[in-house]
Enzyme design. Structure first.
Site, PDB file in Angstrom:
ATOM      1  CE  LYS A 179      27.649  64.158  79.040  1.00 52.03           C
ATOM      2  NZ  LYS A 179      27.011  63.220  78.087  1.00 52.03           N
ATOM      3  CB  THR A 216      26.711  69.341  69.011  1.00 47.56           C
ATOM      4  OG1 THR A 216      25.348  69.826  68.918  1.00 47.56           O
ATOM      5  CG2 THR A 216      27.662  70.514  68.862  1.00 47.56           C
ATOM      6  N   GLY A 218      24.950  63.562  68.948  1.00 46.32           N
ATOM      7  CA  GLY A 218      25.614  62.330  69.340  1.00 46.32           C
ATOM      8  C   GLY A 218      26.877  62.502  70.153  1.00 46.32           C
ATOM      9  CB  THR A 219      28.641  65.413  71.666  1.00 46.90           C
ATOM     10  OG1 THR A 219      27.442  65.974  72.219  1.00 46.90           O
ATOM     11  CG2 THR A 219      29.018  66.186  70.418  1.00 46.90           C
ATOM     12  N   GLY A 220      27.247  63.082  73.340  1.00 47.70           N
ATOM     13  CA  GLY A 220      27.175  62.358  74.605  1.00 47.70           C
ATOM     14  C   GLY A 220      27.359  60.860  74.428  1.00 47.70           C
ATOM     15  CB  CYS A 221      25.889  58.468  71.986  1.00 41.39           C
ATOM     16  SG  CYS A 221      24.147  58.835  72.203  1.00 41.39           S
TER      17      CYS A 221
END
Length: 273
Positions: A179, A216, A218-221
């Site tokens: 990412k 932004t 929680g974008t990874g989860c």
């Protein structure tokens, strides 16, 4: 957004976010919005909102394993997704669960730090994450700082992302989604975001305009759960990542604006579009 005909069962092993923007809450919302079925084994309860994490209560390890086995023994799963694990002992438990379900692809999100800066993984657990989780990952989804910690490499450019991704493949991951949200390079000072899906057969780039927003959380989860949902529904890896990438991009654009800090995404935009 066209939905595959197969519902897709996803078992998530991760921490709970009381603010609802990340963790188990984001996972369940994402999987449901994309037409899948979410089940969970909660590894920790956090006290948090958009301003940060102020408390963490780990769930007993035997209860975490029991949650996972209860789901796998009855409902079953078509994909697994891991998030916040907390410490080395929990990493060992989750690795054991993954070993008991080797035929099921696992999306491993190496959660280390919350958006507000709080540590979500003990420093002593990094080695366990490297040796136990990476080799069990059908897809690993690190951001640049996480990749730097896991590989010991500097990750500040897109070329660095590529090098780190290849190093993570060498550590045993079947595929890595690197990412690029933390990468600020080029004449536009980072006005584009580039994520790289890297496998032993090549690479696919996902590129878009950087969204200027503080929402932004929680974008990874969300991205990892969306990828797991696609795999659970029978999509190819590239199709799963492409749909997940577009889903997260739109969820950021439609963020509801909640909270005074890093606000949540709009996970339900698919339903309301």
């Amino acid at each position: 957004m066209t939905q595959p005909p197969h519902l897709g069962r996803v078992l998530v092993l991760a921490g709970s976010d009381s603010g609802g923007g990340a963790g188990i809450q984001a996972d369940i919302k994402t999987i449901t919005a994309l037409g899948g079925y979410a089940a969970t084994a909660i590894t920790a309860v956090t006290v948090q909102n958009t301003l940060g994490v102020t408390g963490v209560h780990p769930i007993p390890r035997d209860i975490v394993e029991a949650q996972a086995r209860a789901v796998l023994d009855d409902i079953g799963a078509d994909a697994l997704k891991t998030g916040m694990l907390g410490d080395a002992a929990m990493v060992e438990v989750v690795a054991r669960v993954l070993d008991s379900a080797k035929a099921i692809p696992a999306v491993v999100d190496p959660v280390m730090v919350a958006k507000g800066g709080a540590s979500l993984l003990a420093e002593q657990a990094i080695g366990a994450l490297r040796t136990l989780m990476i080799p069990r990952a059908a897809l690993l989804t690190p951001n640049a700082p996480e990749a730097a910690v896991l590989t010991g490499l500097s990750v500040e450019t897109t070329d660095d992302l590529r090098r780190a991704g290849e190093a993570l493949l060498e550590l045993g991951a079947q595929a890595v989604l690197m990412k690029g949200g933390h990468i600020l390079e080029g004449s536009g000072a980072g006005d584009r975001v580039i994520d790289l899906l890297i496998t032993r057969h090549g690479e696919t780039a996902f590129e878009g305009e950087r969204i200027d927003t503080r929402h932004t959380h929680g974008t990874g989860c969300t991205l990892a759960s969306a990828c797991a949902t696609g795999l659970a529904q029978g999509l190819s890896l590239t199709e799963s990542v492409a749909r997940a990438w577009n889903y997260v991009h739109e969820a950021m654009l439609r963020a509801p604006g909640f909270g005074a800090g890093h606000g949540p995404l709009d996970h339900g935009w698919v339903v309301r579009k």
